[in-house]
Design a protein around this motif. Structure first.
Motif, PDB file in Angstrom:
ATOM      1  N   UNK A 292      22.977  18.816   4.220  1.00 21.30           N
ATOM      2  CA  UNK A 292      24.258  19.502   4.083  1.00 21.30           C
ATOM      3  C   UNK A 292      24.156  20.981   4.346  1.00 21.30           C
ATOM      4  N   UNK A 293      25.170  21.709   3.892  1.00 23.19           N
ATOM      5  CA  UNK A 293      25.208  23.151   4.111  1.00 23.19           C
ATOM      6  C   UNK A 293      26.625  23.669   4.138  1.00 23.19           C
ATOM      7  N   UNK A 294      26.953  24.405   5.184  1.00 17.46           N
ATOM      8  CA  UNK A 294      28.222  25.115   5.301  1.00 17.46           C
ATOM      9  C   UNK A 294      29.384  24.172   5.607  1.00 17.46           C
ATOM     10  N   UNK A 295      30.370  24.161   4.717  1.00 20.56           N
ATOM     11  CA  UNK A 295      31.576  23.362   4.943  1.00 20.56           C
ATOM     12  C   UNK A 295      32.349  23.907   6.145  1.00 20.56           C
ATOM     13  N   UNK A 296      32.382  25.220   6.316  1.00 19.89           N
ATOM     14  CA  UNK A 296      33.066  25.842   7.445  1.00 19.89           C
ATOM     15  C   UNK A 296      32.506  25.317   8.768  1.00 19.89           C
ATOM     16  N   UNK A 297      31.196  25.307   8.898  1.00 22.48           N
ATOM     17  CA  UNK A 297      30.582  24.801  10.128  1.00 22.48           C
ATOM     18  C   UNK A 297      30.868  23.310  10.301  1.00 22.48           C
ATOM     19  N   UNK A 298      30.780  22.545   9.223  1.00 25.00           N
ATOM     20  CA  UNK A 298      31.014  21.104   9.306  1.00 25.00           C
ATOM     21  C   UNK A 298      32.433  20.799   9.779  1.00 25.00           C
ATOM     22  N   UNK A 299      33.418  21.530   9.258  1.00 22.89           N
ATOM     23  CA  UNK A 299      34.806  21.296   9.677  1.00 22.89           C
ATOM     24  C   UNK A 299      35.020  21.683  11.135  1.00 22.89           C
ATOM     25  N   UNK A 300      34.368  22.744  11.584  1.00 24.39           N
ATOM     26  CA  UNK A 300      34.456  23.128  12.989  1.00 24.39           C
ATOM     27  C   UNK A 300      33.836  22.056  13.880  1.00 24.39           C
TER      28      UNK A 300
END
Length: 109
Positions: A43-51
């Motif tokens: 996992x990690x950054x939700x911002x990156x995942x949504x992009x």
């Protein structure tokens, strides 16, 4: 052995799991369909995942092959794929959203 077009590994948001890396790699496959992506990340950054969800949807024909243990933001980005596969020994951990709040520490939604 399965051949993948590229892999998303490590922390989502950095290195081979950043939205910039995924965007760069998907550009290489604009004319090529389908695109096979191996994912192995805790996992990690939700911002990156949504992009990355949006980038996968824009591409149109992405298959995410979940290998090993995938959690948190890694499970979010997979939702943009047209198809998701997972090995019988694989694991996807889905949990409530959490974020860092300076005054209180880690908090769940």
């Amino acid at each position: 052995m399965k051949k993948y077009d590229f892999e998303i590994t490590g922390d989502i948001g950095w290195g081979f799991g950043s939205k910039h890396y995924v965007t760069m790699r998907l550009r290489e496959f604009r004319e090529k369909r389908p695109c096979e992506v191996r994912v192995n990340s805790l996992g990690g950054s939700c911002d990156d995942a949504l992009d990355i969800v949006s980038r996968f949807r824009e591409h149109g024909d992405v298959t995410c092959h979940m290998r090993g243990m995938n959690a948190s933001a890694a499970t979010i980005l997979a939702m943009g794929a047209k198809k998701i596969t997972m090995e019988s020994s694989g694991l996807m951990l889905i949990h409530n959203c959490s974020g860092f709040v300076w005054e209180l520490g880690m908090m769940n939604a």
